[in-house]
Design a protein around this motif. Structure first.
Motif, PDB file in Angstrom:
ATOM      1  N   THR A  74      25.322  82.851 -13.964  1.00 50.81           N
ATOM      2  CA  THR A  74      24.767  84.144 -14.350  1.00 50.81           C
ATOM      3  C   THR A  74      25.029  84.435 -15.824  1.00 50.81           C
ATOM      4  N   ASP A  75      26.229  84.138 -16.266  1.00 52.00           N
ATOM      5  CA  ASP A  75      26.563  84.330 -17.678  1.00 52.00           C
ATOM      6  C   ASP A  75      25.716  83.430 -18.556  1.00 52.00           C
ATOM      7  N   PHE A  76      25.551  82.174 -18.157  1.00 54.40           N
ATOM      8  CA  PHE A  76      24.757  81.226 -18.946  1.00 54.40           C
ATOM      9  C   PHE A  76      23.296  81.650 -19.006  1.00 54.40           C
ATOM     10  N   LEU A  77      22.731  82.056 -17.896  1.00 46.32           N
ATOM     11  CA  LEU A  77      21.320  82.431 -17.871  1.00 46.32           C
ATOM     12  C   LEU A  77      21.083  83.757 -18.578  1.00 46.32           C
ATOM     13  N   GLY A  78      22.106  84.573 -18.613  1.00 48.27           N
ATOM     14  CA  GLY A  78      21.952  85.881 -19.256  1.00 48.27           C
ATOM     15  C   GLY A  78      22.010  85.818 -20.768  1.00 48.27           C
TER      16      GLY A  78
ATOM     17  N   PHE B 165      31.317  79.637  -9.866  1.00 51.81           N
ATOM     18  CA  PHE B 165      30.133  78.950 -10.364  1.00 51.81           C
ATOM     19  C   PHE B 165      28.972  79.923 -10.539  1.00 51.81           C
ATOM     20  N   ALA B 166      28.754  80.811  -9.573  1.00 50.38           N
ATOM     21  CA  ALA B 166      27.671  81.788  -9.691  1.00 50.38           C
ATOM     22  C   ALA B 166      27.880  82.682 -10.903  1.00 50.38           C
ATOM     23  N   ALA B 167      29.129  83.077 -11.160  1.00 48.13           N
ATOM     24  CA  ALA B 167      29.412  83.899 -12.343  1.00 48.13           C
ATOM     25  C   ALA B 167      29.135  83.119 -13.617  1.00 48.13           C
ATOM     26  N   ASP B 168      29.497  81.845 -13.639  1.00 41.83           N
ATOM     27  CA  ASP B 168      29.240  81.001 -14.809  1.00 41.83           C
ATOM     28  C   ASP B 168      27.738  80.833 -15.047  1.00 41.83           C
TER      29      ASP B 168
ATOM     30  N   ILE C 114      23.986  81.448  -2.776  1.00 37.03           N
ATOM     31  CA  ILE C 114      22.686  82.086  -3.019  1.00 37.03           C
ATOM     32  C   ILE C 114      22.863  83.598  -3.130  1.00 37.03           C
ATOM     33  N   ASP C 115      23.675  84.173  -2.253  1.00 38.60           N
ATOM     34  CA  ASP C 115      23.891  85.619  -2.299  1.00 38.60           C
ATOM     35  C   ASP C 115      24.535  86.036  -3.612  1.00 38.60           C
ATOM     36  N   ALA C 116      25.478  85.216  -4.100  1.00 37.48           N
ATOM     37  CA  ALA C 116      26.130  85.542  -5.372  1.00 37.48           C
ATOM     38  C   ALA C 116      25.153  85.440  -6.537  1.00 37.48           C
ATOM     39  N   LEU C 117      24.312  84.420  -6.526  1.00 36.21           N
ATOM     40  CA  LEU C 117      23.327  84.254  -7.599  1.00 36.21           C
ATOM     41  C   LEU C 117      22.268  85.346  -7.566  1.00 36.21           C
TER      42      LEU C 117
ATOM     43  N   ILE D  71      12.521  86.558 -14.912  1.00 42.25           N
ATOM     44  CA  ILE D  71      12.396  85.110 -14.822  1.00 42.25           C
ATOM     45  C   ILE D  71      13.200  84.621 -13.624  1.00 42.25           C
ATOM     46  N   PRO D  72      12.557  83.992 -12.637  1.00 40.87           N
ATOM     47  CA  PRO D  72      13.278  83.571 -11.432  1.00 40.87           C
ATOM     48  C   PRO D  72      14.088  82.299 -11.668  1.00 40.87           C
ATOM     49  N   LEU D  73      15.070  82.108 -10.804  1.00 42.11           N
ATOM     50  CA  LEU D  73      15.874  80.891 -10.785  1.00 42.11           C
ATOM     51  C   LEU D  73      15.407  80.056  -9.603  1.00 42.11           C
TER      52      LEU D  73
END
Length: 281
Positions: free
Chosen positions: A277-281, A272-275, A53-56, A33-35
């Motif tokens: 990623t965690d939320f979407l995961g 923020f990217a880690a947050d 973007i690179d982190a996400l 599923i893309p973001l």
């Protein structure tokens, strides 16, 4: 191997509304599923911080695009958030996507909310960055100092830093780093937004902010998980609107990032990217 955002080529896809959309796609695995990201006021593809973007995209496919009339996308920018949402849905459809996660930033977060209302089956999870609900008191246009900084024909680096980053030395230094990363792309840069886009987008922002208590009630219809975030010193969309969203959306979590303003997601891009990623995961 992950491709850096600064090296991803611009692409164009024609949607059912006969609009040619400019976009960038980090690509990804089949079935993932893309973001999809929705940009801020007057921003184009090059106004995303490449570091974010690179982190996400380290763990998922990320798509950025210009909505109708913005940057390299054809057509005239609409003056309502509702039409912007329908145009964004057309873009997603042109890519053949049946389900996406959305990350909307500033006016892009308004559009993301409308997409979730119009096409709830399309949105699995929703991230609202520097956001406010439609009809919230105090959102009818921005303060004179904010619109004077980012609403004129040209925005200087100092004006950008004054709105997107907190006054502290640490935040301002982070902002200068963001500006450097945004300008790092050597070629194939996106087209700049024009004055007609500025006028239409600000009309849409003002209409979104007309006080309307009944409009707040519709947030109860958002049944997907929602992550709401902002900086603690945002002068453009005050952080108390994040708490308002969090109280009105059934499955929402809220995080306010310290010593940060409108561009908190760039300043705190790693966290923020880690947050996200965690939320979407």
């Amino acid at each position: 191997m992950q491709r850096l955002y600064s090296e991803i080529p611009n692409r164009v896809v024609t949607a059912s509304n006969r609009v040619d959309y400019a976009y960038r796609d980090t690509d990804g695995r089949d079935g993932e599923i893309p973001l999809v990201l929705l940009q801020h006021f007057r921003g184009n593809l090059d106004y995303w911080d490449p570091a974010l973007i690179d982190a996400l995209s380290g763990s998922r496919r990320v798509i950025t695009f210009d909505n109708v009339g913005v940057g390299g996308t054809s057509g005239a920018t609409p003056d309502t958030v509702g039409q912007m949402a329908r145009d964004a849905i057309a873009f997603v459809g042109a890519l053949g996507l049946d389900e996406v996660d959305l990350l909307g930033f500033s006016i892009g977060s308004f559009v993301a909310q409308e997409i979730a209302f119009h096409r709830p089956a399309l949105v699995r999870r929703l991230v609202l960055a520097s956001s406010a609900p439609k009809g919230a008191a105090g959102m009818h246009g921005w303060s004179p100092d904010v619109i004077g900084a980012i609403g004129g024909p040209q925005t200087t680096p100092e004006q950008y830093l004054g709105v997107f980053f907190a006054p502290s030395q640490a935040s301002q230094q982070a902002g200068r780093g963001v500006l450097g990363r945004m300008s790092s792309r050597n070629g194939n840069r996106d087209a700049m937004t024009d004055w007609a886009t500025r006028e239409a987008q600000y009309d849409a922002v003002c209409a979104w902010g007309v006080p309307d208590h009944s409009a707040l009630q519709r947030l109860a219809a958002l049944r997907m998980p929602v992550f709401v975030a902002n900086g603690d010193s945002d002068p453009m969309i005050l952080p108390h609107y994040s708490h308002l969203l969090g109280g009105l959306i059934p499955h929402a979590r809220v995080k306010i990032y310290p010593d940060a303003a409108h561009g908190f997601l760039f300043q705190h891009h790693t966290e923020f990217a880690a947050d996200v990623t965690d939320f979407l995961g």
